[in-house]
Design a protein around this motif. Structure first.
Motif, mmCIF file in Angstrom:
data_model
loop_
_atom_site.group_PDB
_atom_site.id
_atom_site.type_symbol
_atom_site.label_atom_id
_atom_site.label_comp_id
_atom_site.label_asym_id
_atom_site.label_seq_id
_atom_site.Cartn_x
_atom_site.Cartn_y
_atom_site.Cartn_z
ATOM 1 N N LEU A 229 9.829 25.622 58.187
ATOM 2 C CA LEU A 229 9.223 26.802 58.788
ATOM 3 C C LEU A 229 9.027 27.950 57.794
ATOM 4 O O LEU A 229 8.515 29.009 58.153
ATOM 5 C CB LEU A 229 10.052 27.291 59.979
ATOM 6 N N LYS A 246 18.771 28.069 68.924
ATOM 7 C CA LYS A 246 17.843 29.166 68.642
ATOM 8 C C LYS A 246 18.239 29.822 67.321
ATOM 9 O O LYS A 246 19.375 30.249 67.160
ATOM 10 C CB LYS A 246 17.868 30.211 69.764
ATOM 11 N N TYR A 260 12.124 37.234 64.179
ATOM 12 C CA TYR A 260 11.473 36.072 64.782
ATOM 13 C C TYR A 260 12.541 35.128 65.318
ATOM 14 O O TYR A 260 13.706 35.177 64.918
ATOM 15 C CB TYR A 260 10.620 35.330 63.756
ATOM 16 N N CYS A 262 13.017 30.817 66.446
ATOM 17 C CA CYS A 262 12.453 29.489 66.628
ATOM 18 C C CYS A 262 13.494 28.649 67.355
ATOM 19 O O CYS A 262 14.704 28.847 67.195
ATOM 20 C CB CYS A 262 12.041 28.860 65.302
ATOM 21 N N GLU A 263 13.008 27.739 68.180
ATOM 22 C CA GLU A 263 13.887 26.933 69.027
ATOM 23 C C GLU A 263 13.855 25.476 68.594
ATOM 24 O O GLU A 263 12.831 24.962 68.146
ATOM 25 C CB GLU A 263 13.475 27.056 70.490
ATOM 26 N N TRP A 269 12.961 21.854 64.663
ATOM 27 C CA TRP A 269 12.734 23.276 64.845
ATOM 28 C C TRP A 269 11.258 23.538 65.113
ATOM 29 O O TRP A 269 10.385 23.007 64.426
ATOM 30 C CB TRP A 269 13.177 24.061 63.607
ATOM 31 N N GLY A 270 10.995 24.378 66.118
ATOM 32 C CA GLY A 270 9.625 24.716 66.465
ATOM 33 C C GLY A 270 9.047 25.802 65.569
ATOM 34 O O GLY A 270 9.622 26.164 64.535
ATOM 35 N N GLU A 271 7.913 26.336 65.965
ATOM 36 C CA GLU A 271 7.245 27.370 65.183
ATOM 37 C C GLU A 271 7.934 28.725 65.365
ATOM 38 O O GLU A 271 8.578 28.983 66.393
ATOM 39 C CB GLU A 271 5.780 27.481 65.610
ATOM 40 N N LEU A 272 7.758 29.583 64.362
ATOM 41 C CA LEU A 272 8.294 30.938 64.448
ATOM 42 C C LEU A 272 7.563 31.724 65.525
ATOM 43 O O LEU A 272 6.343 31.697 65.602
ATOM 44 C CB LEU A 272 8.143 31.659 63.109
ATOM 45 N N GLN A 273 8.343 32.430 66.352
ATOM 46 C CA GLN A 273 7.763 33.288 67.385
ATOM 47 C C GLN A 273 8.319 34.699 67.217
ATOM 48 O O GLN A 273 9.539 34.896 67.230
ATOM 49 C CB GLN A 273 8.088 32.760 68.783
#
Length: 528
Positions: A229, A246, A260, A262-263, A269-273
């Motif tokens: 990421l 998280k 930010y 990410c979950e 790991w998903g995308e940065l939010q």
């Protein structure tokens, strides 16, 4: 003819001196520019050559001493130069700002070198010598004097602990800092400005910061890898939820910094939010920590309305998933100076953070505050010397029993820059806690992610907490004191409520790299 010879000799000598002066000024300007932009290590290389080339030049010695004060591994040379410079800049010359600065820098160098008595004497003498109208200078001197007094007091009552460098698998010649660790201590994430395929830099410059991780296997940390990421901006670890799903990340977005998240889903790991307002603003938000249930976030910001510099705030997540009103933690935690790197312990009562105020012994020190039953924070207490040093001390990540701490620091035995260390305290800590976990599913085998789990101490009925299973796998965890009996109530709409009693023996206290105390998996039944 003879006169012509002397004339030519004079012109040649003048041209030579002029050329030397031009080169002299060029070198000094280059070094001073680097110093002004805080590129201390590159500036120090130039000052090294200038000091050799012009060993009697007081100005060069003064600027080199200033530069070495902020450079790695040069405090001894800094003190040596400034001790020579101070007599050459008489303090009686009230208009000579360098006379004040030389003494101030020398006091700071003594302080950073652990010579607290010498530093205090230097600052006290300087304060008595400068005009009272120099209010800003006097305020800075008084602050340094207080740092020295705090250091002397803390040094008289040292904390007992052992410290271990995590070694070359984790640490490099570059900076490693901001360690975050999951509950089981088998996943370590941290920040480094080492070289990666994303991190690029010009020759002599530092790489941008990126996030790395390592896993603990067979009683050792295994290969460190960069996170997928990472972006071309500065990315830094700042926190992880207690269940490890998280990850909180700082990213530099132009002129401001934002938080930010990410979950982790399906072990990826998903995308940065970017966290929404009111957490992120046009100010700088830099560090954050989740509460045990993930519903409260503690974070730092330099937004308008604080006590000064960066303050620590908290915000609760509403039932609809949005974030509520942001609250400043108040003057018991925040000061007129900067506060940073909050960490809320899973007991939801203990807050660790760094501050330049309170009883700091210099720069940022790590403090601990306890929240009472009324929700008010008690006195912020310095966690002690030599964990805290005259340098900046931040990024304190304790385990749940607070017997071990993953910690970034610059030390003589390091591999270069800031390294990550493990601090271990004597094995008599009173905080006996256990990580209790389990799984809960719906009748069709899906994770019961909407279930509400309430845990109470059986004898008193006091509520320990309310928890939710993980949406990916139905796993729940909670952290509770050992040696007690509990009642767990699991509620889910249109399903039968489950009430289960259990006991956590004293022998089940959480110890390093040991397993969670698991309860039997539960499958809820439909309420017909």
């Amino acid at each position: 003819m003879r006169n012509l010879y002397f004339l030519l000799l004079f012109l040649f000598s003048f041209a030579s001196i002029h050329g030397q002066l031009k080169e002299y000024k060029k070198e000094i300007i280059k070094a001073d520019d680097l110093l002004r932009f805080e590129n201390y290590n590159k500036a120090a290389l130039i000052y090294d050559e200038l000091v050799k080339k012009y060993p009697d030049d007081v100005y060069i010695q003064f600027k080199a001493g200033e530069c070495y004060l902020f450079s790695e591994g040069r405090l001894g040379k800094c003190i040596e130069l400034l001790e020579k410079v101070v007599p050459q800049y008489p303090i009686e010359n009230k208009g000579n700002i360098q006379a004040i600065e030389a003494r101030f820098y020398l006091g700071q160098a003594y302080h950073l070198n652990g010579r607290f008595e010498d530093a205090l004497k230097t600052f006290e003498k300087l304060k008595s010598q400068i005009p009272p109208k120099r209010f800003e200078a006097i305020a800075k001197i008084k602050r340094e004097m207080q740092y020295c007094k705090n250091a002397l007091e803390l040094k008289s009552k040292p904390v007992q602990f052992s410290i271990t460098n995590l070694g070359p698998i984790i640490n490099t010649e570059y900076d490693e800092h901001s360690p975050v660790i999951n509950l089981h201590e088998d996943l370590l994430l941290f920040t480094s400005n080492r070289e990666t395929t994303i991190a690029q830099a010009e020759k002599g410059e530092l790489y941008v910061e990126n996030i790395f991780y390592s896993r603990y296997r067979d009683k050792k940390w295994i290969t460190t890898r960069a996170m997928d990421l990472n972006t071309e901006a500065n990315n830094a670890t700042i926190g992880i939820s207690p269940d490890g799903t998280k990850l909180l990340i700082y990213q530099n977005d132009g002129i401001v910094g934002n938080i930010y998240v990410c979950e982790m889903k399906n072990d990826q790991w998903g995308e940065l939010q970017k966290l929404p307002s009111p957490i992120n603003t046009m100010a700088n938000e830099t560090h954050a920590s989740f509460s045990m249930d993930g519903k409260t976030l503690f974070f730092t910001s330099d937004r308008i309305g604080g006590f000064g510099g960066k303050d620590i705030y908290s915000v609760n997540q509403l039932p609809n998933g949005e974030w509520g009103k942001v609250r400043n933690l108040g003057p018991d935690i925040n000061t007129e100076f900067d506060e940073e790197s909050p960490y809320i312990h899973p007991n939801n009562k203990t807050l660790y953070f760094s501050s330049e105020g309170h009883q700091s012994m210099g720069g940022f020190d790590i403090f601990k505050a306890i929240r009472n039953e009324d929700g008010e924070w008690g006195e912020a207490k310095n966690i002690g010397y030599p964990i805290n040093t005259p340098f900046d001390d931040l990024f304190y990540a304790p385990t749940i029993d607070e017997q071990r701490v993953y910690y970034a620091s610059k030390r003589d035995d390091g591999l270069g820059g800031s390294d990550i260390y493990l601090i271990e305290f004597p094995n008599d800590h009173p905080n006996e806690l256990s990580v209790v976990g389990g799984f809960v599913y719906t009748p069709d085998g899906a994770p019961a992610s909407e279930a509400k789990i309430t845990v109470r101490e059986k004898k008193t009925g006091n509520k320990e907490g309310v928890y939710r299973p993980n949406a990916n796998n139905g796993k729940y965890i909670f952290i509770i004191p050992c040696g007690q009996s509990y009642t767990m109530e699991i509620e889910l709409n249109k399903h039968k409520t489950v009430i289960k009693d259990f006991k956590v023996p004293s022998g089940k206290s959480f110890a390093r790299k040991k397993t969670t105390f698991y309860l039997d998996p539960l499958v809820l039944k439909v309420d017909k």
